[in-house]
Scaffold this motif. Sequence first.
Motif, PDB file in Angstrom:
ATOM      1  N   ILE A   1     -60.725 -42.580  23.289  1.00 30.09           N
ATOM      2  CA  ILE A   1     -60.048 -42.421  24.572  1.00 30.09           C
ATOM      3  C   ILE A   1     -59.558 -40.985  24.649  1.00 30.09           C
ATOM      4  N   ASN A   2     -59.931 -40.320  25.705  1.00 32.40           N
ATOM      5  CA  ASN A   2     -59.489 -38.941  25.903  1.00 32.40           C
ATOM      6  C   ASN A   2     -58.138 -38.950  26.589  1.00 32.40           C
ATOM      7  N   LEU A   3     -57.168 -38.328  25.938  1.00 32.36           N
ATOM      8  CA  LEU A   3     -55.831 -38.257  26.494  1.00 32.36           C
ATOM      9  C   LEU A   3     -55.672 -36.986  27.314  1.00 32.36           C
ATOM     10  N   SER A   4     -54.827 -37.090  28.326  1.00 26.89           N
ATOM     11  CA  SER A   4     -54.532 -35.907  29.136  1.00 26.89           C
ATOM     12  C   SER A   4     -53.585 -35.006  28.354  1.00 26.89           C
ATOM     13  N   GLU A   5     -53.448 -33.782  28.815  1.00 26.34           N
ATOM     14  CA  GLU A   5     -52.517 -32.856  28.171  1.00 26.34           C
ATOM     15  C   GLU A   5     -51.092 -33.397  28.225  1.00 26.34           C
ATOM     16  N   ALA A   6     -50.730 -34.029  29.333  1.00 33.84           N
ATOM     17  CA  ALA A   6     -49.384 -34.590  29.474  1.00 33.84           C
ATOM     18  C   ALA A   6     -49.155 -35.717  28.463  1.00 33.84           C
ATOM     19  N   GLN A   7     -50.169 -36.548  28.245  1.00 35.01           N
ATOM     20  CA  GLN A   7     -50.039 -37.636  27.276  1.00 35.01           C
ATOM     21  C   GLN A   7     -49.898 -37.089  25.855  1.00 35.01           C
ATOM     22  N   ILE A   8     -50.679 -36.081  25.537  1.00 37.13           N
ATOM     23  CA  ILE A   8     -50.593 -35.456  24.214  1.00 37.13           C
ATOM     24  C   ILE A   8     -49.217 -34.830  24.021  1.00 37.13           C
ATOM     25  N   LEU A   9     -48.712 -34.172  25.057  1.00 43.07           N
ATOM     26  CA  LEU A   9     -47.383 -33.568  24.996  1.00 43.07           C
ATOM     27  C   LEU A   9     -46.317 -34.634  24.751  1.00 43.07           C
TER      28      LEU A   9
END
Length: 80
Positions: free
Chosen positions: A41-49
Motif C-alpha cells: 500500500i502506497n502511503l501519502s506524504e501526510a500519512q508517512i508524516l
Amino acid sequence: MTGADNIRNSIIDKLLTITNQEYLTALYQLVNKSNVNDDCINLSEAQILMLNMSDDDIKNNRVISQKELDKTDLEWLKSL
C-alpha cells in the motif's frame, strides 16, 4: 513470535487432530478461496508524516493509557 504466528501455530495444532475428511475439505476450500492480498500500500506524504510523528511520540513517552483516554473522552462528552 508475533500474534499472527501464535494464531497460525494454534490452528495448525488443531488441524492435525481433525480426521473428518469432509470437514478438512471444507476448510481447505475456505482457505484456498480466501483473498490474501500481499500488495504493498502506497502511503501519502501526510500519512508517512503522521506515522513518523506517532513514532516520535512513543520514543519520547508522550502517550497515555486507553483508560486515561476513555476518562478524558467521557469528560469531554459531558461538557457538550
